[in-house]
Design a protein around this motif. Structure first.
Motif, PDB file in Angstrom:
ATOM      1  N   PHE A 212       0.827  -1.201   0.000  1.00 43.10           N
ATOM      2  CA  PHE A 212       0.000   0.000   0.000  1.00 43.10           C
ATOM      3  C   PHE A 212       0.866   1.258   0.000  1.00 43.10           C
ATOM      4  CE2 PHE A 212      -2.360   3.263   2.440  1.00 43.10           C
ATOM      5  CZ  PHE A 212      -3.454   3.420   1.600  1.00 43.10           C
ATOM      6  N   GLY A 213       1.854   1.280   0.891  1.00 42.74           N
ATOM      7  CA  GLY A 213       2.727   2.449   0.971  1.00 42.74           C
ATOM      8  C   GLY A 213       3.544   2.665  -0.287  1.00 42.74           C
ATOM      9  N   THR A 214       4.039   1.571  -0.861  1.00 41.30           N
ATOM     10  CA  THR A 214       4.810   1.679  -2.097  1.00 41.30           C
ATOM     11  C   THR A 214       3.953   2.234  -3.226  1.00 41.30           C
ATOM     12  OG1 THR A 214       6.185  -0.191  -1.448  1.00 41.30           O
ATOM     13  CG2 THR A 214       6.213   0.413  -3.768  1.00 41.30           C
ATOM     14  N   GLY A 215       2.720   1.722  -3.334  1.00 41.50           N
ATOM     15  CA  GLY A 215       1.812   2.220  -4.369  1.00 41.50           C
ATOM     16  C   GLY A 215       1.539   3.707  -4.223  1.00 41.50           C
ATOM     17  N   LEU A 216       1.311   4.154  -2.991  1.00 45.40           N
ATOM     18  CA  LEU A 216       1.076   5.583  -2.753  1.00 45.40           C
ATOM     19  C   LEU A 216       2.289   6.421  -3.138  1.00 45.40           C
ATOM     20  CD1 LEU A 216      -0.806   5.796   0.668  1.00 45.40           C
ATOM     21  CD2 LEU A 216      -1.693   6.339  -1.596  1.00 45.40           C
ATOM     22  N   LEU A 217       3.465   5.959  -2.723  1.00 46.29           N
ATOM     23  CA  LEU A 217       4.687   6.705  -2.996  1.00 46.29           C
ATOM     24  C   LEU A 217       4.963   6.781  -4.498  1.00 46.29           C
ATOM     25  CD1 LEU A 217       7.225   8.096  -1.832  1.00 46.29           C
ATOM     26  CD2 LEU A 217       8.319   5.850  -1.836  1.00 46.29           C
ATOM     27  N   VAL A 218       4.862   5.648  -5.170  1.00 46.02           N
ATOM     28  CA  VAL A 218       5.180   5.602  -6.599  1.00 46.02           C
ATOM     29  C   VAL A 218       4.198   6.436  -7.408  1.00 46.02           C
ATOM     30  CG1 VAL A 218       5.201   4.043  -8.597  1.00 46.02           C
ATOM     31  CG2 VAL A 218       6.411   3.428  -6.515  1.00 46.02           C
ATOM     32  N   SER A 219       2.937   6.433  -7.016  1.00 51.03           N
ATOM     33  CA  SER A 219       1.933   7.184  -7.782  1.00 51.03           C
ATOM     34  C   SER A 219       2.250   8.683  -7.830  1.00 51.03           C
ATOM     35  CB  SER A 219       0.538   6.958  -7.199  1.00 51.03           C
ATOM     36  OG  SER A 219       0.444   7.491  -5.888  1.00 51.03           O
ATOM     37  N   ARG A 220       2.987   9.175  -6.859  1.00 47.45           N
ATOM     38  CA  ARG A 220       3.351  10.600  -6.839  1.00 47.45           C
ATOM     39  C   ARG A 220       4.413  10.943  -7.889  1.00 47.45           C
ATOM     40  NH1 ARG A 220       1.823  13.333  -2.160  1.00 47.45           N
ATOM     41  NH2 ARG A 220       3.531  14.791  -2.490  1.00 47.45           N
TER      42      ARG A 220
ATOM     43  N   VAL B  19       9.680  -7.789   0.035  1.00 44.45           N
ATOM     44  CA  VAL B  19      10.393  -7.505  -1.218  1.00 44.45           C
ATOM     45  C   VAL B  19       9.445  -7.672  -2.398  1.00 44.45           C
ATOM     46  CG1 VAL B  19      12.252  -8.237  -2.756  1.00 44.45           C
ATOM     47  CG2 VAL B  19      12.647  -8.156  -0.288  1.00 44.45           C
ATOM     48  N   ALA B  20       8.712  -8.793  -2.435  1.00 44.35           N
ATOM     49  CA  ALA B  20       7.771  -9.036  -3.529  1.00 44.35           C
ATOM     50  C   ALA B  20       6.711  -7.950  -3.606  1.00 44.35           C
ATOM     51  CB  ALA B  20       7.118 -10.408  -3.365  1.00 44.35           C
ATOM     52  N   ASN B  21       6.236  -7.496  -2.446  1.00 44.85           N
ATOM     53  CA  ASN B  21       5.153  -6.512  -2.442  1.00 44.85           C
ATOM     54  C   ASN B  21       5.628  -5.090  -2.681  1.00 44.85           C
ATOM     55  OD1 ASN B  21       3.379  -8.574  -2.159  1.00 44.85           O
ATOM     56  ND2 ASN B  21       2.326  -7.715  -0.405  1.00 44.85           N
TER      57      ASN B  21
END
Length: 197
Positions: free
Chosen positions: A40-48, A89-91
């Motif tokens: 979830f956090g990675t998705g939020l960060l990358v979307s920026r 790592v996978a997520n």
């Protein structure tokens, strides 16, 4: 892969019969919070950052990390710590992929085709998810023991399904090298004289 990992977590640990961890549903939920929060956090960060950088490169990086992660999960899943570290790592990769997919669709279709492109994305996710899941169960069944009509899976099967996930992810990475250059929908609107929202 996350759905199949539930079998690994909840099936009992019976030497020579079942290589599950034997966790309760509550224990599995507590352990799996870590990698779900990471995704979830990675998705939020990358979307920026998708509009600042080439979304194709971000997407490919996510697939590469996801493939490494699934390879690690296949090799190291013997206890909570191993599963947490390898699944995180996978997520990280999965979070990047989930965030990047809509940007890729919007970047390769015209404004008028965005609804169609998004629908195709969801349809293909469901289609390939069903195909890979069926293949994964076939792999599990090849290394299983049936007791009173119930199949129990050995460790080789669990390892192989995660390695299958890594292989599928690598195939997706190779196919991603053929994604055409992306366009910015905002620039398309400006070129058409359409007021930006």
């Amino acid at each position: 892969m996350p759905g199949l990992a539930i079998l690994l977590a909840l099936y009992p640990a019976v030497p020579g019969v079942s290589a599950g961890r034997g966790w309760t549903a509550h224990h599995n939920a507590v352990v799996s919070v870590s990698w779900n929060v990471v995704m979830f956090g990675t998705g939020l960060l990358v979307s920026r950052y998708l509009r600042r950088f080439d979304a194709r490169r971000i997407w490919c990086a996510g697939l590469a990390v996801m493939a490494v992660g699934y390879t690690l999960v296949g090799s190291y899943h013997g206890n909570e710590l191993e599963l947490i570290l390898t699944s995180c790592v996978a997520n990280i990769g999965a979070g990047v992929v989930v965030a990047g997919a809509p940007a890729l669709v919007v970047g390769v279709v015209s404004r008028d085709e965005q609804g169609l492109g998004s629908g195709m994305l969801n349809m293909l996710i469901s289609l390939f998810g069903a195909i890979v899941t069926a293949g994964a169960y076939a792999v599990l069944a090849a290394d299983s023991t049936v007791v009173d009509g119930t199949a129990f899976y050995l460790d080789t099967g669990y390892s192989c399904i995660f390695w299958l996930g890594a292989l599928v992810t690598l195939v997706a990475l190779l196919l991603s090298l053929f994604i055409p250059p992306l366009h910015d929908p905002a620039e398309e609107d400006a070129a058409d004289g359409t007021p930006l929202a």
